[in-house]
Write a protein that holds these residues in place. Structure first.
Motif, mmCIF file in Angstrom:
data_model
loop_
_atom_site.group_PDB
_atom_site.id
_atom_site.type_symbol
_atom_site.label_atom_id
_atom_site.label_comp_id
_atom_site.label_asym_id
_atom_site.label_seq_id
_atom_site.Cartn_x
_atom_site.Cartn_y
_atom_site.Cartn_z
ATOM 1 N N THR A 73 0.841 -1.194 0.000
ATOM 2 C CA THR A 73 0.000 0.000 0.000
ATOM 3 C C THR A 73 0.875 1.242 0.000
ATOM 4 O O THR A 73 1.953 1.266 0.591
ATOM 5 N N GLU A 74 0.403 2.284 -0.687
ATOM 6 C CA GLU A 74 1.004 3.609 -0.613
ATOM 7 C C GLU A 74 0.030 4.530 0.100
ATOM 8 O O GLU A 74 -1.174 4.504 -0.184
ATOM 9 N N ARG A 75 0.542 5.330 1.009
ATOM 10 C CA ARG A 75 -0.343 6.172 1.827
ATOM 11 C C ARG A 75 -1.224 7.077 0.968
ATOM 12 O O ARG A 75 -2.354 7.416 1.356
ATOM 13 N N GLY A 76 -0.754 7.451 -0.210
ATOM 14 C CA GLY A 76 -1.546 8.310 -1.089
ATOM 15 C C GLY A 76 -2.792 7.666 -1.652
ATOM 16 O O GLY A 76 -3.632 8.358 -2.230
ATOM 17 N N GLY A 77 -2.923 6.333 -1.524
ATOM 18 C CA GLY A 77 -4.159 5.672 -1.946
ATOM 19 C C GLY A 77 -4.002 4.646 -3.048
ATOM 20 O O GLY A 77 -5.002 4.205 -3.620
ATOM 21 N N ARG A 78 -2.766 4.209 -3.327
ATOM 22 C CA ARG A 78 -2.569 3.215 -4.387
ATOM 23 C C ARG A 78 -2.151 1.874 -3.797
ATOM 24 O O ARG A 78 -1.401 1.800 -2.823
ATOM 25 N N LEU A 79 -2.633 0.801 -4.438
ATOM 26 C CA LEU A 79 -2.231 -0.566 -4.114
ATOM 27 C C LEU A 79 -1.325 -1.055 -5.231
ATOM 28 O O LEU A 79 -1.700 -1.050 -6.400
ATOM 29 N N ARG A 80 -0.104 -1.474 -4.880
ATOM 30 C CA ARG A 80 0.890 -1.892 -5.854
ATOM 31 C C ARG A 80 1.193 -3.381 -5.686
ATOM 32 O O ARG A 80 0.944 -3.973 -4.634
ATOM 33 N N ILE A 81 1.782 -3.971 -6.730
ATOM 34 C CA ILE A 81 2.160 -5.370 -6.658
ATOM 35 C C ILE A 81 3.579 -5.548 -7.206
ATOM 36 O O ILE A 81 3.944 -4.947 -8.224
ATOM 37 N N VAL A 82 4.370 -6.315 -6.486
ATOM 38 C CA VAL A 82 5.703 -6.716 -6.942
ATOM 39 C C VAL A 82 5.587 -8.154 -7.418
ATOM 40 O O VAL A 82 5.268 -9.057 -6.642
ATOM 41 N N ARG A 83 5.807 -8.356 -8.706
ATOM 42 C CA ARG A 83 5.644 -9.678 -9.309
ATOM 43 C C ARG A 83 7.008 -10.299 -9.594
ATOM 44 O O ARG A 83 8.008 -9.612 -9.715
ATOM 45 N N GLY A 84 7.029 -11.620 -9.725
ATOM 46 C CA GLY A 84 8.235 -12.282 -10.187
ATOM 47 C C GLY A 84 8.845 -13.200 -9.154
ATOM 48 O O GLY A 84 8.373 -13.330 -8.024
ATOM 49 N N THR A 85 9.925 -13.822 -9.549
ATOM 50 C CA THR A 85 10.611 -14.783 -8.707
ATOM 51 C C THR A 85 11.467 -14.062 -7.678
ATOM 52 O O THR A 85 11.654 -12.851 -7.729
ATOM 53 N N PHE A 86 12.007 -14.849 -6.766
ATOM 54 C CA PHE A 86 12.862 -14.289 -5.714
ATOM 55 C C PHE A 86 14.051 -13.543 -6.316
ATOM 56 O O PHE A 86 14.429 -12.476 -5.849
ATOM 57 N N ASP A 87 14.651 -14.078 -7.366
ATOM 58 C CA ASP A 87 15.841 -13.471 -7.965
ATOM 59 C C ASP A 87 15.522 -12.272 -8.840
ATOM 60 O O ASP A 87 16.350 -11.378 -9.006
ATOM 61 N N PRO A 89 12.422 -10.001 -8.895
ATOM 62 C CA PRO A 89 11.142 -9.335 -8.624
ATOM 63 C C PRO A 89 11.050 -8.022 -9.396
ATOM 64 O O PRO A 89 12.068 -7.381 -9.677
ATOM 65 N N LYS A 90 9.837 -7.633 -9.739
ATOM 66 C CA LYS A 90 9.649 -6.393 -10.499
ATOM 67 C C LYS A 90 8.370 -5.711 -10.046
ATOM 68 O O LYS A 90 7.310 -6.330 -9.988
ATOM 69 N N LEU A 91 8.482 -4.424 -9.749
ATOM 70 C CA LEU A 91 7.314 -3.635 -9.391
ATOM 71 C C LEU A 91 6.493 -3.338 -10.628
ATOM 72 O O LEU A 91 6.996 -2.755 -11.595
ATOM 73 N N ASP A 92 5.228 -3.772 -10.624
ATOM 74 C CA ASP A 92 4.334 -3.476 -11.735
ATOM 75 C C ASP A 92 4.078 -1.968 -11.763
ATOM 76 O O ASP A 92 3.672 -1.393 -10.748
ATOM 77 N N PRO A 93 4.318 -1.301 -12.886
ATOM 78 C CA PRO A 93 4.122 0.162 -12.931
ATOM 79 C C PRO A 93 2.658 0.574 -12.810
ATOM 80 O O PRO A 93 2.370 1.733 -12.490
#
Length: 395
Positions: A73-87, A89-93
């Motif tokens: 969660t971001e305090r400004g009101g957005r829900l984000r997801i980090v996808r990918g394997t342990f080695d 990972p990538k933040l979905d834009p």
């Protein structure tokens, strides 16, 4: 020859007694490097900090999905997801959908996340946020939605506190019995001692938002039935002990007096009647830090480290840290750029033995800390350009 008035003032201000009374100068944010960073610690020794994701404005909470992805969660009101394997990972834009409008002002906004204990079956996710009202007011709110991989559907509010100017955060934790605990803050005023207000409390609900019949104030005149404990300032950390199932919260004092509390039904934790801290102008909050009928904290900080986020470590990646509690700290003694991760060691009676400050070299404010399913510690930095970090043993 007598000094001029400006010259005399310059001399006086340069004296230590006067310099200490001046507010600290503004210190710009310190950019977080690419890492990894390796540090030594007192008992675990070499540890490494890896930057998992960055570009998160004021992240507040991280939760781990069964497939290995992570929600933030971001305090400004957005829900984000980090996808990918342990080695890799990538933040979905692209932010995920389904979060309602939040009152994102100062410390208010979107707060904590908690997965239902049976998330693998029902896909239910709980979150807290500041629901906007009129004239700048908002209401700390508990909501629930169903995760479909792209966002939340069937979102609805389960509980809404009264409209208020309170801007403190809120944490969530499911206990072993499936009941949901929720914190609310009350940094100013006397709401924390008001049994007809939901602020400055720990609240307890069933997973559908209804009130458990054994809540301590059910049926008591003048008390809201959702209240489990009262007398709290801003509570920005909440966790369940992995062995005993006991509930613990951490609480920000004013200028000193941060606390970790064992949460017991019906107890009063004292704010603002008692405190180990002082007001921001240096005056004592109370004549005594304790009084009859008030439950004492198990850990206190003087000066304050601005607590936020908390977890007990129970994994195998850091054997020397097993049973320790980790809390985020955003600044030490009102001095900017002194954020840290604090480690506290207890004996088998939950009595404090020692503590250690970690990651001070990064000069980042720490908003949340969680143990991942992989046994590593994950940390969110509270910055304009916040980051998700992973703490792991160094090779």
């Amino acid at each position: 020859m007598p000094r001029s008035v400006p010259g005399l003032l310059a001399v006086l201000i340069s004296c230590p007694i006067f310099a200490q009374q001046a507010p600290p100068p503004g210190i710009p944010p310190v950019p977080l490097g690419d890492g990894p960073f390796v540090f030594d610690t007192a008992e675990q020794h070499k540890v490494r900090v890896v930057v998992v994701a960055r570009g998160l404005p004021h992240p507040w909470s991280v939760a781990f999905l069964p497939d290995g992805n992570m929600l933030i969660t971001e305090r400004g009101g957005r829900l984000r997801i980090v996808r990918g394997t342990f080695d890799k990972p990538k933040l979905d834009p692209q932010p995920l959908s389904g979060i309602p409008k939040v009152n994102a002002v100062r410390n208010a906004g979107l707060f904590d996340l908690a997965l239902h204990p049976k998330f693998a079956e029902n896909k239910l996710i709980y979150f807290t946020y500041s629901k906007p009202g009129e004239n700048g007011q908002s209401a700390t709110t508990l909501a629930r939605g169903r995760f479909d991989g792209t966002g939340l559907t069937e979102v609805r509010d389960l509980f809404t506190a009264e409209m208020s100017t309170v801007l403190g955060g809120s944490r969530l934790a499911f206990a072993r019995d499936g009941l949901l605990y929720m914190t609310t803050g009350a940094a100013t005023g006397k709401l924390a001692q008001d049994p007809s207000s939901d602020y400055g409390k720990v609240l307890r609900f069933r997973d559908d938002g209804t009130i458990p019949p054994d809540n301590p104030f059910v049926g008591r005149a003048g008390y809201k039935p959702e209240i489990f404990t009262l007398g709290h300032r801003d509570q920005l950390g909440l966790t369940i002990h992995p062995q005993t199932g006991a509930v613990y919260s951490n609480e920000n004092g004013p200028n000193g007096g941060d606390e970790i509390n064992l949460i017991l039904p019906g107890r009063n934790y004292g704010w603002p009647l008692v405190s180990y801290g002082r007001d921001y102008n240096g005056a004592r909050i109370a004549d005594s830090p304790s009084r009859e009928g008030v439950t004492e904290p198990i850990v206190t900080w003087i000066p304050s480290i601005a607590l936020s986020g908390m977890t007990f470590y129970s994994g195998d990646k850091f054997p020397a840290w097993k049973g320790n509690v980790f809390v985020g700290g955003m600044r030490y003694g009102e001095i900017p750029r002194t954020g840290r991760l604090e480690r506290v060691v207890f004996n088998d009676k939950m009595e404090e033995l020692r503590r250690e400050s970690l990651l001070t070299e990064l000069k980042q404010r720490v908003r949340d800390v969680r143990q991942g399913p992989d046994g590593f510690l994950y940390i969110l930095t509270e910055e304009d350009d916040g980051a998700l970090l992973r703490l792991e043993p160094a090779p």
